[in-house]
Design a protein around this motif. Sequence first.
Motif, PDB file in Angstrom:
ATOM      1  N   ASN A 294     -28.617 -29.577 123.498  1.00  0.00           N
ATOM      2  CA  ASN A 294     -29.359 -28.598 122.700  1.00  0.00           C
ATOM      3  C   ASN A 294     -29.144 -28.777 121.198  1.00  0.00           C
TER       4      ASN A 294
ATOM      5  N   GLU B 112     -18.712 -17.829 119.774  1.00  0.00           N
ATOM      6  CA  GLU B 112     -20.125 -18.110 119.525  1.00  0.00           C
ATOM      7  C   GLU B 112     -20.277 -18.955 118.255  1.00  0.00           C
TER       8      GLU B 112
ATOM      9  N   LYS C  46     -20.134 -24.101 120.238  1.00  0.00           N
ATOM     10  CA  LYS C  46     -20.706 -23.667 121.496  1.00  0.00           C
ATOM     11  C   LYS C  46     -22.205 -23.976 121.647  1.00  0.00           C
TER      12      LYS C  46
ATOM     13  N   ARG D  58     -23.319 -27.165 126.884  1.00  0.00           N
ATOM     14  CA  ARG D  58     -24.120 -26.491 127.904  1.00  0.00           C
ATOM     15  C   ARG D  58     -23.373 -25.301 128.486  1.00  0.00           C
TER      16      ARG D  58
ATOM     17  N   PRO E  75     -17.445 -22.607 129.683  1.00  0.00           N
ATOM     18  CA  PRO E  75     -16.532 -22.220 130.767  1.00  0.00           C
ATOM     19  C   PRO E  75     -16.405 -23.302 131.827  1.00  0.00           C
TER      20      PRO E  75
END
Lengths: 1077, 568
Positions: free
Chosen positions: B290, B340, B376, B380, B383
């Motif tokens: 992304n 974030e 972040k 993807r 966690p």
Amino acid sequence: MVQFFEKVTRTMNKYAMLFSFLFISSAMFAQITGKVVDADNGEPLIGASVIIAGTSTGTVTDLDGSFSINAKSGDILEISYTGYTAKTVTVGAETNLSISLSQGVTIDEIIVTGYAVESKRQTTGAVSTVPAKQMAAIPSGNVEQQLQGRVAGVTVLTNGQPGTTSQIRVRGFGAFGGNAPLYIVDGVPTENTDFINPDDIETVTVLKDAASASIYGARAANGVVVYTTKSGSRKAKKMEVTYSGLTGFTDPNVKGSPKMLDPQQMADWTHVAYRNNAAANGTAVAYTHPQYGNQATPRIPTYLHANGANGVVGNVDLAAIEAAYKANPSNVFLIKPNLEGTNWYDAITRIAPIQRHSLGFSGGTENGRYFIGLGAQNQSGILLENEFKRYSFRANSEWDLLPWLTMGENLQVTYRAVLGQQGDAGGIGIADDESEVLSAYRMPTILPVFDEFGSYASTKAAGFNNPRNPVRRLVLNNGDDGGFNTAAFGNIYFLIKPVKNLTIKSSLGGNYNNNYYKNYNYIYLGDSEPEASNTFSEGGGYGFSWVLTNTATYKAQLGSHGITALAGIEALNTGAGRFFNGSGINPFSTDLNFVNLATVQSPQVNSGLYNGVNFYSIFGKLDYNFKEKYYVTGVLRRDGSSRFGANSRFGVFPAVSAAWRVTSEDFLKDISWLRDLKIRGGWGEMGNSNNVDPSNQFFLYRSDRGSTFYPINGQSSGVDEGFASSRIGNPDAKWETSETLNIGFDVSLFDNKLEIILDWWKKTTRDLLFTVPLPGVAGNYAASPAINVGSMLNRGIDFQIINRGNLGSKLTYELTLNNAFLHNEITKLADGIPYFDGGSYRGIAPIRNQPGYGLSEFFGYKMIGYFNSKAEADASKQPGAGVGRFKYEDVNGDGSITPADRTFIGSPIPKFTGGANFNVGYKNLHAEIYLYTSIGNKIFNQSKWFTDFFGSFEGSAKGIRALESWTPALGNEAKAPIWESASNISTNGAANSWYVEDGSFLRIQRLAMYYDFDSSLLKRLKLSRLSLGVSANNIWTLTKYTGLDPMVGGGADTNFGIDVGNYPVTPAYMLNFTIGF
Amino acid sequence: MIMAMVMLLVVSCKDSFLEVAPTGSLADAQLATKAGVEGVLIGAYAALNGVFGNRLEGPNHWVTGSICGGEANKGTDPGDYSSINPMQRYETDPTQGDLSAFWRGRYEGVSRCNTVLRLLAQAKDVSAADAARIAGEARLLRGHFYFDLKKHYNSIPYFDEKTPASEVPKIPNTPNVWDKIEADFQFAFTNLPETQGQAGRVNKWAAAAYMGKAKLYQKKYAEAKTWFDNVIANGKTTNGKKYQLLDDYTQIFNAEFDNHAEAVMDVESSMNTGNVANANYFDDLNYPYNTGLDGPGNCCGFFQPSFDLANTFRTKNGLPLLDGSYNNDANALKHDYGVESSAPFTPDAGPVDPRLDHSIGRRGIPYLDWIAHPGKAWIRAQPYAGPYSPKKYVYYKSQENKLTDGSSWTRGYATMNYTIIRFADVLLMAAEAEIEAGSLAKARELVNQVRARAANKAHWVKKADGTPAANYVISLYPESAFSSKAAANDIVRMERKLELSGEGHRFFDLVRWGIAEPVLNAYLKNEAKILVTKFGGAKFTAGKNEYYPIPQREIDLQGTVLKQNPGY
């Protein structure tokens, strides 16, 4: 090409010589006219068949029941009409015949086998005919789809794309591939009939067993479907014009689409998953979704994405974002949540219009006859930018040049375009592809189709994983695409009748096609995995196939002995041609008038050629009957094919069959309710070689840019050519041979109110050609050869029941049931190959082919419930065991779950298929309902992998089964495992029986009404026919299957019944209009 | 009569009529020539890239060497490329399809080399010198493919060009193949020239280095030392550059500097070739996720450096924490897990080895010439696999469409060569040989040679203002550190981890050192502290997981010929 023309020229010269030769021995032909009427009431029978026995010369009666045919003294005319007892008349001095048929044996239809025309009364094999009207009833791009439910023993798996290919299987699946039947159109064999306009069809005959089909020898093992197109009348009459039109639309059936979690549910269940993860791992709960916030109760943000920021609650600096957008419109997005939820299936589909117009002109003189057909079909698919167009022009004509010589031709020129089609193998592969239909179920409902600037919105908004906006993909990436195929198909033939009872036919047929496509895809940066280049590709190619057939038919009646003998030779090429295509990226401008392969960056070209396969065949058939009571038929065909090496190039395919017309025996004469009973039996062998590469016999090397090139100079741009062994040859491969046994009877009872045709059959295919996987030590690049290993068994029962009658004086009805039971089993594979597996879908490999089981059966763990407690999971020796996860059966009982516990969990092959057609007529009004059913097939619903596990592309859209995922309260009643992130074989990591669903269904394929206007009115208007109708197709389906549509095909015979994202067959509504004058 | 005539006509040309030539391909006769053999040899080189459709077959062993070696975690999310999930948890079963593809791909390489040798024997127009060179190249490549098979599966079937094709499937697997692999390297060393006009070809010195590596794997330290000494003293690249370390560590992984002085044996990579398989197609899933136009590639973040690897770069007094305490809370690198991208974050301020930011993409540090890694937003699922991105073998923004091939579905297929053996690797292997068969002092000198290059401030990652992007502290080992063989071994092993991270060597190093079980279980434990879902309950089993299972497909296809490895 040059070679071909030489061949044609040679052939022509040869004929010229023959013709002059034949002038010497000619018999006199005369114009025979006549009228066929109902014996009871004298009404003319319209459309009755009149053929000269033992030839393919024939005609049909016109509106007055009249016919005209060129025949000579001694010829036997066979006159038949559906529902009536056929008659034969020997041509004598009388040239104007009056023939009356009485209602009676109805099993007397015309069977056109390509080499001959015979009446069904005489056949000893398993043959089905389909009324041409039925083939045109439901508009589809490819006419063969209409065989579904119309012929007992033909399985049709298809989908809703207009112009798609289908899996058409006559009497089961004989081999591991290449199971499509052979098609014969006006005597020309072809593997593809997508060009045919259904309104041009005169007859459809399906040859199912060896007795009927082995005349096609090496290519007949999968059955033969014979189409004949319309011809003119054999007498001087005015041109008859028929127009049939149809218009309507297809409804995508949005209501019937699977339900997805709405935005709030999705947020809630994301947090449920976080809690379940924490519980499984024994950690504190962490709420980490970028949109729903870090608190226990998920929140829906104000903006999903605002120029780089995700999950924004409250206001953003709209002016700044707008300015950023203006500066860089392709890379700045402002996405608000769609609180109502986007129905993505609705967004990618539409009400799709369809129209078809056919114009037929037919006529004739004493010496010639013609049919001209013009057809146009425009059909939109329910998916955006999915279009089908076909324009066809057909010219069939036949001319009696001399009393003993007739020349004719059939020619069709077709323009066909299928745009926006998805799925490999011509569309049928869509079921097991990750199509845009699947994309609709991967896009979260909270995402709108468009963002605040009117750009497409997508997963640049974080937290929704990697689906791509399917509306954008369809509209942008398919919208500018184009492509078409132009083709000419047909034949030219000569009929020579040198002496009494002998007809010689020579036919030269061919198929030329030319295709072109262009494909534009555009940059889009709004996906999490963006498409970052403009790409363009285009290409084209041509192919040409030809066939030369010569037959001689001798037909004679010697006292009580009827004899028909046929001998023939045939040479053909399945198609040779060339193609080229290229692609490239990032042209300076995307202006459609600018982009071509010369204006793109990194252009890549590709081209190829193919020579096709040559066949050379000789064949013969002998029919004998004694007093039309005992029938015997023998067929022998020898084929040679260039597909095989010199060692085993030729195959011989024999068949014998016999029939006994019991009702012709004296002892049954007095049983009035038994109108007709014929018992048939046949044995024979047929061949197949479709599943073999034409180069199978050769050891070859090849270069290809992807696998054998290397930049040996150390360059960073460009590459050097290299070679590698690309094919290991098997010069010893030979034909697959299928041996069939068929026993059946045709019975007609109670004044033909009830007819039953039943066939029990068994087909054993041996020497099955199979590309045996090579051990890895042999490498992985060279194609391994097909070798003759393995065998397959298919057996079944086909039966047709027709019940017709009157209810009162004006109300008539007819019920037709076509039914088939099928059993399929692989009986042997090569030594050392216990099984072979099919493809893999996201790590799920659900197919295994193994002796003792059916073709392409589903294979995996047997799910026997869920782990309902931690103790139960802890005690288990199943890898990945955990609370709420799948619990598998320990099939081998060794106390732990290993790959050895996988087992067979269902077959995609239906055990029973059937069609039911019910017609009711009241005066001029007719109603029809047509149902189709498929029972006993299973579907591997792979789409659940995407929608029913939180952990499959976490964040992408999920289905409502989440709401019934495992909880302690639901236990084994849960519809899906516990909602969590984990991925292992106890969750979404292995094929298991949870995916397998019953694919049985019953569907109303057609519900129609039409009105035929009175003949008195027609006469006043000088019309021959006027009819108006309405119909509704696929309006109701009864099934337990939870996916979009229970009809799930697949790209290959070793891979079908897997539903990844099928294109559904949905309701369509149509208005029909026919006028003739 | 007529029929008879027609038949005659057709029958007369029947035999040739049923002979239809295959298209677009060549037969033996056309290739048993000098030009043909040279072409087939290029075909053998093509197999180096593992171009047969499965990314796990890439020459860089990003899964079998790096992920399974604990340097990286399989990224994206659990359901994506899920067949790697059991591998990283050491739960691979023999039905794993990727390993089967890997087996076939490497044997394809073997098979192509054998074809070269077979056709070479038939060709009449090849001079003796050319024949020696061609055979030398083919045998070095064959040795490489067998070496790869050996280190993955240990017990493998061995055959050469003289084995008839029909006999090949009957050959059982055995661990005793070193002699044969060495024979290929020896032949190549004897017959190959030092330099050639075409930089993509292997040479004499690549054979020598590979021979040293083979000796090292067999713990034949003295012999290994002899070979490495020769390579270090005399070795040069095919294009004539004397072997040496590049000044700038990043140039090793940069397409602009391909075929550099540090590349002992590499896989050539190129753009505009008509197929991205000639570029680094095996890495296309491994770039950050992304990124839009702010970062390389489009997809998908499958290759995420581990917490353990990142922490290893912590230094104290410029030296790594040899006692493993880098994973302790006090030493572990500060990271942005759970933070974030919109929330503020300051990167770790403690001392780290400068190679950290050449090897690992982390929040707040410039990502090559792209933007600073945003954390972040480029991952993807933190966690699932943690907060880090790969950085080696990633292309630069300035190179997009100049040194990348964008003609397939993602925009950037990088074109830097993957280096199978580089000179720093040779130096560190030589150091191992020195420790066991030579002098500790020489070993220290070799290790320090590698560290000195990393210590070159000129090439550290810098912020926009020209200051170092982090607190880089690195120093050379003092003599006292090499006090014993054991201590020296720990140092060399640590240096290999730091220097060669993410390059596909780690798993095989751990196995040959005999420490895979403790090291990898410690790694699993460390990662599971955060990545519970991924690693909870995972365990490396000694005596089993050192080697990958013989693919079940092969056992099935070869009947009882192949014996499964222990434990599977």
